[in-house]
Write a protein that holds these residues in place. Structure first.
Motif, short mmCIF file in Angstrom:
data_model
loop_
_atom_site.label_atom_id
_atom_site.label_comp_id
_atom_site.label_asym_id
_atom_site.label_seq_id
_atom_site.Cartn_x
_atom_site.Cartn_y
_atom_site.Cartn_z
N GLU A 36 31.07 -49.93 -12.73
CA GLU A 36 31.98 -48.95 -12.14
C GLU A 36 31.29 -48.16 -11.03
OE1 GLU A 36 33.51 -46.64 -15.39
OE2 GLU A 36 34.80 -48.28 -16.08
N ALA A 37 30.02 -47.82 -11.23
CA ALA A 37 29.28 -47.09 -10.19
C ALA A 37 29.15 -47.95 -8.93
CB ALA A 37 27.91 -46.68 -10.71
N MET A 38 28.93 -49.26 -9.12
CA MET A 38 28.83 -50.16 -7.98
C MET A 38 30.15 -50.18 -7.20
SD MET A 38 28.47 -54.30 -7.88
CE MET A 38 30.23 -54.49 -8.10
N LEU A 39 31.25 -50.34 -7.94
CA LEU A 39 32.56 -50.40 -7.29
C LEU A 39 32.94 -49.05 -6.69
CD1 LEU A 39 34.41 -52.62 -9.88
CD2 LEU A 39 33.74 -53.26 -7.55
N GLU A 40 32.61 -47.97 -7.36
CA GLU A 40 32.93 -46.64 -6.83
C GLU A 40 32.22 -46.41 -5.49
OE1 GLU A 40 32.83 -41.92 -7.99
OE2 GLU A 40 32.54 -43.39 -9.57
N THR A 41 31.01 -46.90 -5.37
CA THR A 41 30.30 -46.79 -4.10
C THR A 41 31.08 -47.48 -2.99
OG1 THR A 41 28.18 -46.72 -5.27
CG2 THR A 41 28.10 -47.26 -2.93
N LEU A 42 31.60 -48.65 -3.29
CA LEU A 42 32.40 -49.39 -2.32
C LEU A 42 33.69 -48.63 -1.99
CD1 LEU A 42 32.87 -52.05 -0.70
CD2 LEU A 42 34.03 -52.92 -2.75
N TYR A 43 34.37 -48.14 -3.01
CA TYR A 43 35.64 -47.44 -2.79
C TYR A 43 35.44 -46.13 -2.03
CZ TYR A 43 37.24 -50.78 -6.33
OH TYR A 43 37.52 -51.92 -7.03
N ARG A 44 34.35 -45.43 -2.31
CA ARG A 44 34.05 -44.19 -1.58
C ARG A 44 33.89 -44.45 -0.08
NH1 ARG A 44 30.12 -42.72 -5.28
NH2 ARG A 44 28.60 -43.22 -3.70
N ALA A 45 33.37 -45.62 0.25
CA ALA A 45 33.16 -45.98 1.66
C ALA A 45 34.47 -46.08 2.42
CB ALA A 45 32.37 -47.29 1.77
#
Length: 128
Positions: A33-42
């Motif tokens: 989830e942290a990996m995907l959240e980094t992408l979504y925050r971008a």
């Protein structure tokens, strides 16, 4: 997405793999989830990111059940198939590929959870 964010995604992916290797599926889900959240925050859309995070919290029990089922079946595709490809798409700044891969990943997890729920319903029906 910045190069620093891509490296952060890669680090989270490595954490997920380490957690899986140690049998820590909840830690692996957290790292994923942290990996995907980094992408979504971008994306620059904090409302979308907050909405996704809220959905993850609401679906947490199902995500854990799906991850456990995959572990029981020795299916590591949740960790080996999509995450490295998503990181690679981010590294190439290929938004289209990253979007398609996250959608494919979501559909795969949904299928696994649906199969688990159907199996539970069938088992409950046999006991009645």
């Amino acid at each position: 997405i910045s190069a620093a964010d891509v490296e952060l995604m890669q680090g989270h992916y490595q954490q997920a793999l380490a957690a899986v290797a140690n049998g820590d599926l909840i830690g692996a889900l957290d790292a994923d989830e942290a990996m995907l959240e980094t992408l979504y925050r971008a994306s620059g859309n904090p409302v979308l990111t907050d909405l996704i995070r809220s959905l993850w919290r609401q679906c947490r029990a199902y995500k854990i059940a799906g991850a456990r089922r995959a572990a029981e079946e020795a299916d590591d595709s949740q960790w080996s198939l999509f995450p490295p490809r998503i990181v690679d798409a981010a590294r190439r700044n290929d938004q289209h590929a990253a979007g398609e891969l996250t959608e494919e990943s979501l559909r795969s997890v949904c299928r696994r959870i649906q199969a688990l729920l159907e199996q539970q319903r069938a088992s409950a029906g046999q006991r009645d």
